[in-house]
Design a protein around this motif. Structure first.
Motif, PDB file in Angstrom:
ATOM      1  N   MET A  72       0.820  -1.213   0.000  1.00  0.00           N
ATOM      2  CA  MET A  72       0.000   0.000   0.000  1.00  0.00           C
ATOM      3  C   MET A  72       0.854   1.263   0.000  1.00  0.00           C
ATOM      4  O   MET A  72       0.446   2.290  -0.542  1.00  0.00           O
ATOM      5  CB  MET A  72      -0.946   0.008   1.199  1.00  0.00           C
ATOM      6  CG  MET A  72      -2.054  -1.039   1.123  1.00  0.00           C
ATOM      7  SD  MET A  72      -3.025  -0.917  -0.415  1.00  0.00           S
ATOM      8  CE  MET A  72      -3.685   0.753  -0.249  1.00  0.00           C
ATOM      9  N   GLN A  73       2.045   1.213   0.597  1.00  0.00           N
ATOM     10  CA  GLN A  73       2.929   2.380   0.599  1.00  0.00           C
ATOM     11  C   GLN A  73       3.326   2.730  -0.833  1.00  0.00           C
ATOM     12  O   GLN A  73       3.308   3.898  -1.234  1.00  0.00           O
ATOM     13  CB  GLN A  73       4.169   2.128   1.452  1.00  0.00           C
ATOM     14  CG  GLN A  73       5.115   3.324   1.497  1.00  0.00           C
ATOM     15  CD  GLN A  73       6.433   3.003   2.181  1.00  0.00           C
ATOM     16  OE1 GLN A  73       6.736   1.841   2.448  1.00  0.00           O
ATOM     17  NE2 GLN A  73       7.217   4.046   2.484  1.00  0.00           N
ATOM     18  N   ILE A  74       3.693   1.717  -1.614  1.00  0.00           N
ATOM     19  CA  ILE A  74       4.070   1.943  -3.009  1.00  0.00           C
ATOM     20  C   ILE A  74       2.878   2.480  -3.789  1.00  0.00           C
ATOM     21  O   ILE A  74       3.005   3.450  -4.557  1.00  0.00           O
ATOM     22  CB  ILE A  74       4.596   0.643  -3.639  1.00  0.00           C
ATOM     23  CG1 ILE A  74       5.963   0.297  -3.055  1.00  0.00           C
ATOM     24  CG2 ILE A  74       4.681   0.770  -5.157  1.00  0.00           C
ATOM     25  CD1 ILE A  74       6.550  -0.996  -3.584  1.00  0.00           C
ATOM     26  N   LEU A  75       1.713   1.887  -3.608  1.00  0.00           N
ATOM     27  CA  LEU A  75       0.529   2.298  -4.360  1.00  0.00           C
ATOM     28  C   LEU A  75       0.153   3.747  -4.036  1.00  0.00           C
ATOM     29  O   LEU A  75      -0.213   4.516  -4.939  1.00  0.00           O
ATOM     30  CB  LEU A  75      -0.641   1.360  -4.061  1.00  0.00           C
ATOM     31  CG  LEU A  75      -0.449  -0.102  -4.510  1.00  0.00           C
ATOM     32  CD1 LEU A  75      -1.622  -0.960  -4.057  1.00  0.00           C
ATOM     33  CD2 LEU A  75      -0.277  -0.194  -6.023  1.00  0.00           C
ATOM     34  N   GLU A  76       0.259   4.130  -2.785  1.00  0.00           N
ATOM     35  CA  GLU A  76      -0.091   5.499  -2.399  1.00  0.00           C
ATOM     36  C   GLU A  76       0.882   6.508  -2.995  1.00  0.00           C
ATOM     37  O   GLU A  76       0.487   7.616  -3.363  1.00  0.00           O
ATOM     38  CB  GLU A  76      -0.134   5.632  -0.881  1.00  0.00           C
ATOM     39  CG  GLU A  76      -1.371   5.021  -0.236  1.00  0.00           C
ATOM     40  CD  GLU A  76      -2.654   5.673  -0.731  1.00  0.00           C
ATOM     41  OE1 GLU A  76      -2.712   6.920  -0.789  1.00  0.00           O
ATOM     42  OE2 GLU A  76      -3.604   4.947  -1.087  1.00  0.00           O
ATOM     43  N   LEU A  77       2.160   6.147  -3.114  1.00  0.00           N
ATOM     44  CA  LEU A  77       3.145   7.066  -3.685  1.00  0.00           C
ATOM     45  C   LEU A  77       2.844   7.375  -5.156  1.00  0.00           C
ATOM     46  O   LEU A  77       3.258   8.429  -5.673  1.00  0.00           O
ATOM     47  CB  LEU A  77       4.547   6.486  -3.556  1.00  0.00           C
ATOM     48  CG  LEU A  77       5.157   6.488  -2.142  1.00  0.00           C
ATOM     49  CD1 LEU A  77       6.453   5.689  -2.114  1.00  0.00           C
ATOM     50  CD2 LEU A  77       5.394   7.920  -1.655  1.00  0.00           C
ATOM     51  N   LEU A  78       2.130   6.500  -5.838  1.00  0.00           N
ATOM     52  CA  LEU A  78       1.818   6.719  -7.253  1.00  0.00           C
ATOM     53  C   LEU A  78       0.744   7.775  -7.469  1.00  0.00           C
ATOM     54  O   LEU A  78       0.497   8.193  -8.599  1.00  0.00           O
ATOM     55  CB  LEU A  78       1.364   5.399  -7.893  1.00  0.00           C
ATOM     56  CG  LEU A  78       2.425   4.297  -7.982  1.00  0.00           C
ATOM     57  CD1 LEU A  78       1.791   3.000  -8.475  1.00  0.00           C
ATOM     58  CD2 LEU A  78       3.554   4.720  -8.914  1.00  0.00           C
ATOM     59  N   ARG A  79       0.105   8.236  -6.411  1.00  0.00           N
ATOM     60  CA  ARG A  79      -1.004   9.186  -6.550  1.00  0.00           C
ATOM     61  C   ARG A  79      -0.543  10.586  -6.944  1.00  0.00           C
ATOM     62  O   ARG A  79      -1.290  11.327  -7.576  1.00  0.00           O
ATOM     63  CB  ARG A  79      -1.806   9.278  -5.249  1.00  0.00           C
ATOM     64  CG  ARG A  79      -2.606   8.049  -4.935  1.00  0.00           C
ATOM     65  CD  ARG A  79      -3.564   8.286  -3.783  1.00  0.00           C
ATOM     66  NE  ARG A  79      -4.301   7.082  -3.453  1.00  0.00           N
ATOM     67  CZ  ARG A  79      -5.407   6.680  -4.080  1.00  0.00           C
ATOM     68  NH1 ARG A  79      -5.901   7.399  -5.065  1.00  0.00           N
ATOM     69  NH2 ARG A  79      -6.019   5.575  -3.711  1.00  0.00           N
ATOM     70  N   THR A  80       0.680  10.973  -6.568  1.00  0.00           N
ATOM     71  CA  THR A  80       1.152  12.337  -6.811  1.00  0.00           C
ATOM     72  C   THR A  80       2.499  12.305  -7.528  1.00  0.00           C
ATOM     73  O   THR A  80       3.231  11.312  -7.479  1.00  0.00           O
ATOM     74  CB  THR A  80       1.318  13.105  -5.488  1.00  0.00           C
ATOM     75  OG1 THR A  80       2.361  12.494  -4.714  1.00  0.00           O
ATOM     76  CG2 THR A  80       0.012  13.112  -4.691  1.00  0.00           C
ATOM     77  N   CYS A  81       2.816  13.421  -8.167  1.00  0.00           N
ATOM     78  CA  CYS A  81       4.121  13.525  -8.832  1.00  0.00           C
ATOM     79  C   CYS A  81       5.262  13.475  -7.817  1.00  0.00           C
ATOM     80  O   CYS A  81       6.316  12.881  -8.080  1.00  0.00           O
ATOM     81  CB  CYS A  81       4.184  14.820  -9.636  1.00  0.00           C
ATOM     82  SG  CYS A  81       3.104  14.833 -11.082  1.00  0.00           S
ATOM     83  N   GLU A  82       5.054  14.080  -6.668  1.00  0.00           N
ATOM     84  CA  GLU A  82       6.092  14.060  -5.630  1.00  0.00           C
ATOM     85  C   GLU A  82       6.341  12.630  -5.169  1.00  0.00           C
ATOM     86  O   GLU A  82       7.491  12.183  -5.041  1.00  0.00           O
ATOM     87  CB  GLU A  82       5.658  14.935  -4.455  1.00  0.00           C
ATOM     88  CG  GLU A  82       6.689  15.001  -3.333  1.00  0.00           C
ATOM     89  CD  GLU A  82       6.232  15.859  -2.164  1.00  0.00           C
ATOM     90  OE1 GLU A  82       7.013  15.983  -1.201  1.00  0.00           O
ATOM     91  OE2 GLU A  82       5.092  16.389  -2.215  1.00  0.00           O
TER      92      GLU A  82
END
Length: 579
Positions: A72-82
């Motif tokens: 889930m950490q990886i998936l959440e990081l994909l939500r924003t450009c940062e």
């Protein structure tokens, strides 16, 4: 004399070094496209391209279902450009063109905070077309402080119709890891397990009188037309090329091969799928897009709205009404209900299948055929994986479209082999959901009706930037609702006014991703009933909404004006459906 091939000085430019360097260790990563068929589609501006949208949950779902990512950490990081730059070290892009397609350019575009489609970073790089990998290292590319979220990938070709197979992998920064993708063997379409899977799609054989009549007619050499109406899957989304690899065309070819006379030239094809639209719109456009304003009389109609009708405000009333409209035609066409499926195993089969039971219609469920075996490993009997079946989380890839076609062909074969039912279906019975929208008619700028009064007010323009749909076996897009009323920006405040006698009225308006479009207020007999927002879906798209729905017919005046704060923007009325 020494052998010249042993001399270092005589090596050709194409020979390798004597002592190649050890390969650099490949970073861990995951695919978001894996050996995916792509096709260049003509665009209103810019080069023909295959676009892959990433916003919302699209990129996350690709990582989950194609890359196998569950962290889930990886998936959440994909939500924003940062977050994307925190996670991704580099992007590997490989494209293998089927033929000499000329230059191919890879585009990575971020949506911006200031202006969604223009203020974010857009990176374009030439991409080899021989399958070799283009490696894009993110720390060597300067982004913009205005970058908000990953927007889209695109593959730009020199010409429309270009075909290729593409893969995109995200290589991860230190500290992040994803499961390794295991290559899959091709789907064994001729295998016994495959042929055992397909019959599970026959949800209900239904009354076969009409279907057998069409088969017999085709076998005698008489003209027979098979038509398809539905959403983007029926349009062919995910199939490459879209017009020949889609399930509709492939199942038509199957019917033609089985029952056509002398090569099947007597069997004709109509395809009328429109992406992102439910039966609420399908029932309005049926006469134009399928019957071609009376020029066509299909003998078989496949109805596919099982994954689109969540957006149907009537929750099945329009679906049942559409089926009854088709069934009530003088030439007594057969209706087949087709239930496609999303990658999360979801569809609206439970809501819509009672319509098929009520009128004893043939029903084909792709969901019933494929979802049970999705859960199995290859050793346990998996025939086709989700990665193979789906192009993205909504649409089948070529393999998935073939499965859908084979499910329909199985129905045709079963109907041909079965004993004929004694009597035709009975349409004179109460509806299971509703039939309030039977006999609905399309009203647009081309209509000339004596009992309808229209004062366009400030809506005097004609919008040419419309949703484009590949009808029939045409690879080029046809504009939907070209006879529209557009209110240009800053055109004035005069309302569009429609006076008519009807029981129900549905407004069809244009959705748009452009910030130049604004909302419009709709009033009936002076009372506000709704505000039509063209950014509900945020892409060029046809949106249908109920203005009023009553038990009895009456005269009403409908006024449409720009909403407060949007007087300097555009709005397009595509048409109306009225009973």
């Amino acid at each position: 004399m020494s052998d010249p091939l042993s001399s270092a000085d005589s090596r050709t430019a194409g020979s390798g070094p004597r002592a190649p360097k050890d390969p650099a260790e490949r970073r861990n990563g995951f695919f978001v496209l894996f050996e995916t068929h792509i096709e260049a589609t003509a665009r209103p501006s810019g080069k023909p391209s295959q676009e892959v949208y990433l916003e919302g949950s699209y990129l996350i779902d690709k990582a989950r279902y194609i890359g196998g990512v569950e962290d889930m950490q990886i998936l959440e990081l994909l939500r924003t450009c940062e977050g994307f730059r925190t996670l991704v070290h580099s992007i590997g892009v490989s494209v293998k063109a089927e033929h000499n397609q000329g230059d191919i350019t890879f585009l990575l575009q971020n949506w911006g905070k200031t202006d969604k489609y223009t203020s974010g970073t857009a990176l374009r790089l030439p991409c080899p077309a021989d399958g070799s990998e283009l490696l894009i290292q993110l720390d060597q590319i300067s982004g913009s402080a205005d970058d908000d979220v990953p927007g889209k990938f695109a593959f730009e070709f020199d010409q429309a119709g270009g075909l290729a197979v593409a893969s995109i992998i995200f290589y991860l920064n230190e500290g992040y890891a994803a499961p390794e993708l295991s290559p899959e063997t091709p789907v064994a379409f001729r295998s016994e397990p495959y042929h055992e899977m397909i019959p599970h799609s026959l949800l209900h054989p239904g009354n076969n009188v009409r279907l057998k009549a069409a088969i017999a007619k085709a076998s005698r050499g008489e003209d027979v037309t098979i038509a398809y109406i539905g959403g983007s899957i029926t349009q062919g989304a995910g199939a490459k090329p879209i017009h020949t690899e889609c399930y509709a065309y492939q199942s038509y070819l199957g019917f033609k091969a089985l029952f056509g006379k002398d090569g099947g030239g007597n069997v004709h094809f109509i395809k009328a799928g429109v992406g992102g639209t439910p039966s609420e719109l399908g029932i309005i456009r049926y006469e134009r897009d399928v019957l071609r304003d009376g020029a066509a009389k299909p003998d078989i109609v496949i109805v596919e709205f099982a994954v689109n009708d969540e957006g149907d405000e009537t929750k099945g009333n329009c679906y049942e009404s559409l089926c009854l409209n088709i069934l009530s035609a003088d030439n007594q066409p057969a209706v087949v209900l087709l239930f496609s499926v999303f990658i999360n195993d979801w569809n609206l089969q439970e809501r819509l299948s009672p319509v098929g039971i009520r009128y004893n219609l043939p029903m084909v469920s792709v969901k019933d055929a494929v979802t049970p075996q999705f859960k199995l490993t290859k050793a346990e009997g998996n025939v086709i994986s989700k990665r193979q079946f789906f192009y993205d989380i909504y649409h089948p890839a070529n393999d998935g479209h073939r499965v859908m076609a084979d499910c329909l062909i199985h129905l045709f074969q079963q109907a041909a082999a079965a004993q004929a039912d004694a009597e035709d279906i009975d349409l004179h019975q109460p509806p299971v959901i509703g039939n309030d929208f039977r006999n609905i008619r399309l009203l647009d700028r081309s209509s000339s009706l004596r009992n309808v009064q229209i004062e366009p007010g400030s809506f005097t323009g004609t919008d040419m930037d419309l949703q484009m749909v590949e009808l029939d076996d045409n690879p080029s897009g046809t504009p939907e609702f070209p006879y529209n009323w557009m209110r240009p920006a800053e055109a004035g405040d005069e309302p569009f006014r429609l006076t008519l006698t009807s029981r129900s009225l549905i407004l069809v308006y244009k959705d748009s991703g452009s910030t130049g479009f604004g909302s419009a207020d709709v009033r009936v007999d002076g009372k506000p009933v709704l505000t039509a927002d063209p950014h509900v879906n945020n892409w060029t798209h046809c949106n249908a909404v109920i203005v009023y729905h009553q038990e009895t017919s009456g005269e009403h005046t409908v006024e449409i004006t720009m909403a407060d704060g949007d007087q300097d923007k555009c709005f397009t009325i595509l048409g109306f459906g009225y009973c």
